[in-house]
Design a protein around this motif. Structure first.
Motif, PDB file in Angstrom:
ATOM      1  N   VAL A 106      -3.374   3.881  -7.940  1.00  0.00           N
ATOM      2  CA  VAL A 106      -3.740   5.285  -7.057  1.00  0.00           C
ATOM      3  C   VAL A 106      -4.307   5.501  -6.202  1.00  0.00           C
ATOM      4  O   VAL A 106      -5.241   5.537  -5.982  1.00  0.00           O
ATOM      5  N   ALA A 107      -3.613   6.063  -4.929  1.00  0.00           N
ATOM      6  CA  ALA A 107      -5.098   6.613  -3.870  1.00  0.00           C
ATOM      7  C   ALA A 107      -4.421   7.678  -2.819  1.00  0.00           C
ATOM      8  O   ALA A 107      -3.599   8.482  -3.193  1.00  0.00           O
ATOM      9  N   ASP A 108      -5.112   7.989  -2.719  1.00  0.00           N
ATOM     10  CA  ASP A 108      -5.346   9.777  -2.346  1.00  0.00           C
ATOM     11  C   ASP A 108      -4.688   9.072  -0.680  1.00  0.00           C
ATOM     12  O   ASP A 108      -4.942   9.224   0.195  1.00  0.00           O
ATOM     13  N   ALA A 109      -3.140   9.661  -0.717  1.00  0.00           N
ATOM     14  CA  ALA A 109      -2.470   9.692   0.970  1.00  0.00           C
ATOM     15  C   ALA A 109      -3.062  10.556   1.508  1.00  0.00           C
ATOM     16  O   ALA A 109      -2.820  10.462   2.886  1.00  0.00           O
ATOM     17  N   ILE A 130       0.942  -2.393  -8.304  1.00  0.00           N
ATOM     18  CA  ILE A 130       1.398  -1.054  -7.186  1.00  0.00           C
ATOM     19  C   ILE A 130       1.239  -0.111  -6.790  1.00  0.00           C
ATOM     20  O   ILE A 130      -0.037  -0.044  -7.501  1.00  0.00           O
ATOM     21  N   LEU A 131       0.861   0.276  -5.665  1.00  0.00           N
ATOM     22  CA  LEU A 131       0.289   1.011  -5.311  1.00  0.00           C
ATOM     23  C   LEU A 131       1.068   2.197  -5.279  1.00  0.00           C
ATOM     24  O   LEU A 131       2.440   3.038  -4.974  1.00  0.00           O
ATOM     25  N   VAL A 132       0.488   3.805  -5.431  1.00  0.00           N
ATOM     26  CA  VAL A 132       1.078   5.034  -5.746  1.00  0.00           C
ATOM     27  C   VAL A 132       0.606   5.747  -4.743  1.00  0.00           C
ATOM     28  O   VAL A 132      -1.251   5.361  -4.687  1.00  0.00           O
ATOM     29  N   LEU A 133       0.874   6.917  -3.904  1.00  0.00           N
ATOM     30  CA  LEU A 133       0.563   7.321  -3.250  1.00  0.00           C
ATOM     31  C   LEU A 133       0.623   9.290  -3.262  1.00  0.00           C
ATOM     32  O   LEU A 133       1.842   9.439  -3.656  1.00  0.00           O
ATOM     33  N   ASN A 134      -0.650   9.360  -3.824  1.00  0.00           N
ATOM     34  CA  ASN A 134      -0.851  10.923  -4.446  1.00  0.00           C
ATOM     35  C   ASN A 134      -1.470  11.468  -3.434  1.00  0.00           C
ATOM     36  O   ASN A 134      -1.797  11.337  -2.274  1.00  0.00           O
ATOM     37  N   MET A 135      -1.233  13.007  -3.877  1.00  0.00           N
ATOM     38  CA  MET A 135      -0.773  13.965  -2.867  1.00  0.00           C
ATOM     39  C   MET A 135      -0.491  13.966  -1.146  1.00  0.00           C
ATOM     40  O   MET A 135      -1.348  14.118  -0.507  1.00  0.00           O
ATOM     41  N   ILE A 136       0.802  13.631  -1.546  1.00  0.00           N
ATOM     42  CA  ILE A 136       1.319  13.845  -0.413  1.00  0.00           C
ATOM     43  C   ILE A 136       1.206  15.131   0.420  1.00  0.00           C
ATOM     44  O   ILE A 136       1.194  15.155   1.614  1.00  0.00           O
ATOM     45  N   ASP A 137       1.193  15.989  -0.404  1.00  0.00           N
ATOM     46  CA  ASP A 137       1.150  17.429   0.518  1.00  0.00           C
ATOM     47  C   ASP A 137      -0.025  17.739   0.924  1.00  0.00           C
ATOM     48  O   ASP A 137       0.410  18.158   2.394  1.00  0.00           O
ATOM     49  N   VAL A 144       0.564  13.722   8.530  1.00  0.00           N
ATOM     50  CA  VAL A 144       0.704  12.213   8.329  1.00  0.00           C
ATOM     51  C   VAL A 144       1.677  12.216   7.621  1.00  0.00           C
ATOM     52  O   VAL A 144       1.718  13.057   6.621  1.00  0.00           O
ATOM     53  N   THR A 145       2.373  10.823   8.227  1.00  0.00           N
ATOM     54  CA  THR A 145       4.038  10.872   7.761  1.00  0.00           C
ATOM     55  C   THR A 145       3.520   9.338   7.101  1.00  0.00           C
ATOM     56  O   THR A 145       3.382   8.104   8.116  1.00  0.00           O
ATOM     57  N   ILE A 146       3.901   8.999   6.501  1.00  0.00           N
ATOM     58  CA  ILE A 146       3.579   7.754   5.641  1.00  0.00           C
ATOM     59  C   ILE A 146       4.985   6.934   6.179  1.00  0.00           C
ATOM     60  O   ILE A 146       6.244   6.877   4.764  1.00  0.00           O
TER      61      ILE A 146
END
Lengths: 711, 74
Positions: A106-109, A130-137, A144-146
């Motif tokens: 779990v990663a802080d985006a 698996i990488l989960v991008l959390n906190m996209i908001d 930042v756009t990923i």
């Protein structure tokens, strides 16, 4: 791009649950993702041998049944604390029982660079991930756009978005998890190239076939390798002149360089006007005057909640169970069973359930403080002060909570991540004067200090009460100061802590936390409380041979019937039964031991019974002085005040006796629920035992000194 | 001028130069204190310790003794 290594083959999965481990930096939103994935299907236990909380839960991904484990937050696979050692052990130890089939990172985006450090280390360990991008908001706010597809190609593992806070996009993750997950073909940093050795020997010693695993294990060998293997590694490295620290530093630099390249390819940054809200909030909340003032107000609210607001539901629980007890007494034929049920088991259950409102409310507040990011600021402004006493900035919450009740307060010490500081906090919290001491304090103060007496224009009774609270606070801080020299740990106290961005709390997650905390308390500490309660009941309800029969016979004679009313006789019987019961005998047995403190056997009996809860002291005194109705404290006080000491001929409750007893209640650990909850939190009887003994010694000594001086 | 991070005043900016505690330096680098990285003291706790610094795109708080293992070029 993925090498689809089928884990355990699909047919196996339907029989055995897929083991999924959630890994991430502290504050990455890992726990809220865990809550969303498992809901209320959680189990809280402990990792073997340590007091680190182990949260597991079941979930279904399509036809795949999965057991999800929430690993303690960590920054890398080079552990620096007990928490990180746990995660390291699960990830790197080939024979760990919790070894996952799939690791969900779990990663802080909003801080992708730092989050990818741990993620790429896990990729290099060659475990399915698996990488989960959390906190996209949050990332959006930073402009930042990923590009997750490009990121997935670069890392060689599936990458999905998830917003655990809003429960959206969890679907993408569950879909990926319902398919077999493979190992990345990429190697982000080849440590073999950074050092003079190729880790062949290390791989053999650690029984792994991957270079990076051997490197990671040999950097922290003592965590799970046997002593002889640790020695073998040491010898092998010495032979090749391997400089561990230098290679580790070099790994960190190369890893961040590689991450920099990946990020350049996968993200774009559009300039946004930076929000000044966080900075302004920090300015206020960490201000030298306002910061403390606001914290004081927050503490006051928490205190109100667990002291005043929870009083209503607590009253309801008590009255409800009392009603049940009365109803059962009428329903069941009189006898041992009815007696056990109504006087042993139901009071025991009351003793457990009575804590539910306080625990739920305190944890709701703590969850809000943690969630919003305010707790980190509390640590920040309180650290220096609390450190002086061997405590942690976060120890303030358990200590203040202890003024209401030590049970939820001790549970709340979980927020302290440093083991030693947490233990010290748990050990001293029961010294804070809790609400159960208040009825004892007010009864005894009223007994020894006239209500019209004043001191500097204030009521002497009020000043005495305040003094007792202060003694509790000061002794808690001093004990903490001394205890830091006795509790040993190899864990170093770091305070390198992220200050998370301010966020709004996740209400659904708070609900889950409240239910979980109450559930674990009732199921673990609750059992112990009920058992002790039944033991106390048995001691007070039985006496040797037929002593009770003789008491009843004595009062059934005409002589008594004519002189006394029905109610008076019942009260006298109750008093004499208690006196001749095992508890009464025990009270008389310990009388010589407590007489240097000025206590007689009646106080001895009350000390034993009030082990159930301190306020039981008042009820026991009521029974022993044949008052009957324990609600009526006024008559208890009058009876006690009129009581004459058969030896001196003067009053039993002189100022010296009363004050000595007050001090005893300030210090002594007269509370089975605290003992049960300390055992539950520390997973070892050693801690509640030490606590019981040191607080008992403090109580005995201070009462002895006070009585000797004052008598 | 090179000096320990703990000696910077509030708001002062600098660049991470080196570390004088090998054990701690690894953790610091893992958390983003990389040599050459921009750093700024954003808060100092009311009693002068700990301090909060802005580095690597986020804010980290550390005690003075930990901050002083980081040598900053400013």
């Amino acid at each position: 791009m993925l090498k689809q290594q089928h884990i355990n083959a699909k047919k196996n999965i339907s029989l055995k649950a897929l083991k999924v481990a959630l890994v991430g930096n502290p504050n990455s939103g890992k726990s809220s993702l865990f809550n969303v994935l498992t809901g209320l299907n959680q189990q809280v236990g402990n990792f073997p041998g340590v007091t680190v909380e182990k949260k597991t839960g079941m979930s279904n991904f399509g036809s795949t049944k999965a057991e999800i484990i929430d690993l303690p937050g960590c920054y890398s696979v080079a552990p620096k604390s007990i928490d990180e050692e746990i995660s390291f052990n699960v990830l790197c130890n080939p024979s760990n029982l919790d070894k996952p089939d799939v690791v969900v990172v779990v990663a802080d985006a909003s801080n992708l660079k730092r989050s990818l450090f741990l993620c790429t280390q896990i990729i290099d360990l060659k475990v399915p991930a698996i990488l989960v991008l959390n906190m996209i908001d949050q990332a959006d706010k930073k402009g930042v756009t990923i590009d997750i597809e490009a990121l997935s190609v670069e890392l060689g593992i599936p990458v999905v978005y998830a917003n655990a806070r809003k429960q959206t996009n969890i679907k993408a993750l569950t879909e990926v998890l319902s398919q077999p997950v493979g190992v990345s073909e990429k190697t982000i940093v080849d440590v073999g190239l950074l050092s003079a050795i190729d880790f062949t020997e290390a791989k053999l010693i650690c029984s792994v076939n991957n270079t990076y695993s051997a490197f990671a294990i040999s950097n922290s060998p003592a965590v799970f390798l046997d002593a002889d293997k640790v020695l073998l590694l040491e010898l092998s490295f010495q032979k090749h002149n391997y400089n561990r620290q230098q290679v580790q530093s070099s790994e960190a630099l190369h890893r961040y360089a590689a991450i920099g390249e990946i990020i350049k390819k996968c993200t774009s940054i559009s300039p946004v006007s930076e929000s000044k809200v966080h900075a302004t909030l920090d300015k206020i909340l960490a201000h030298r005057v306002l910061g403390y003032l606001i914290f004081l107000i927050v503490l006051f609210f928490i205190f109100q909640a667990i002291f005043t607001w929870s009083a209503y539901p607590m009253d309801l629980i008590e009255k409800g169970l009392m009603g049940a007890s009365v109803w059962l007494t009428d329903l069941l034929p009189t006898g041992i069973l009815a007696n056990l049920l109504c006087r042993g088991i139901i009071p025991g259950l009351t003793g457990v359930l009575i804590f539910v409102p306080q625990i739920a409310l305190l944890f709701a507040f703590i969850a809000i403080l943690e969630d919003t990011g305010y707790m980190a600021r509390v640590s920040f402004i309180m650290d220096k002060l609390m450190r002086k006493f061997g405590l942690n900035g976060r120890s303030v919450i358990p200590l203040i909570g202890g003024v209401a009740c030590a049970v939820p307060a001790i549970m709340s010490a979980r927020t302290i991540s440093n083991w030693k500081e947490r233990m010290v906090t748990i050990m001293v919290t029961p010294l804070m004067s809790c609400s159960a001491r208040l009825p004892v304090f007010t009864l005894l103060i009223a007994l020894i200090i006239p209500s019209d007496k004043t001191m500097w224009g204030f009521s002497s009774q009020g000043i005495t009460l305040m003094m007792l609270y202060l003694i509790g606070l000061v002794s808690a801080l001093l004990s903490a100061y001394l205890m830091q020299f006795f509790i040993k740990t190899k864990e170093k106290s770091y305070f390198i802590m992220e200050m998370p961005n301010y966020r709004s709390p996740r209400w659904d997650s708070i609900g889950i936390i409240m239910i979980e905390k109450v559930k674990t308390f009732v199921l673990s500490a609750g059992k112990i409380i009920v058992v002790i309660s039944i033991m106390l009941w048995a001691l007070s309800s039985f006496g040797p041979e037929d002593t009770f029969g003789r008491v009843e016979q004595k009062y059934s004679t005409r002589e008594f019937r004519q002189q006394l009313s029905e109610k008076e006789i019942l009260n006298k019987i109750a008093a004499e039964k208690l006196e001749t019961s095992y508890t009464g005998m025990l009270g008389k047995k310990i009388a010589p031991v407590i007489s240097p403190l000025g206590f007689d056997w009646k106080i001895g009996v009350s000390l034993i019974t009030s082990f159930a809860a301190r306020e039981v002291f008042v009820g026991t005194m009521a029974t022993l002085y044949s008052v009957g109705d324990s609600e009526n404290t006024h008559t208890v006080r009058e009876k006690m005040a009129a009581s004459i000491n058969p030896i001196t001929g003067g009053k039993t409750y002189t100022f010296a006796v009363g004050f000595s007893l007050l001090l005893f209640y300030v210090f002594a650990l007269q509370c089975m629920s605290t003992i049960a909850v300390v055992y539950k939190e520390t997973k070892h009887w050693k801690w509640p035992l030490i606590q019981f003994l040191y607080m008992g010694a403090l109580a005995y000594l201070s009462s002895f000194i006070a009585y000797t001086i004052l008598k | 001028m090179k000096k320990p991070l703990g000696e910077l005043h509030k708001g002062q900016k600098g660049r991470v130069d080196s570390f004088n505690d090998k054990q701690l330096s690894l953790r610091l680098m893992e958390m983003g204190f990389l040599p050459g990285e921009d750093i700024q003291v954003s808060h100092i706790a009311p009693m002068g310790d700990p301090i909060a610094v802005s580095v690597f795109g986020y804010i980290i708080s550390l005690r003075l003794e930990e901050a002083n293992t980081i040598i900053v070029e400013c």
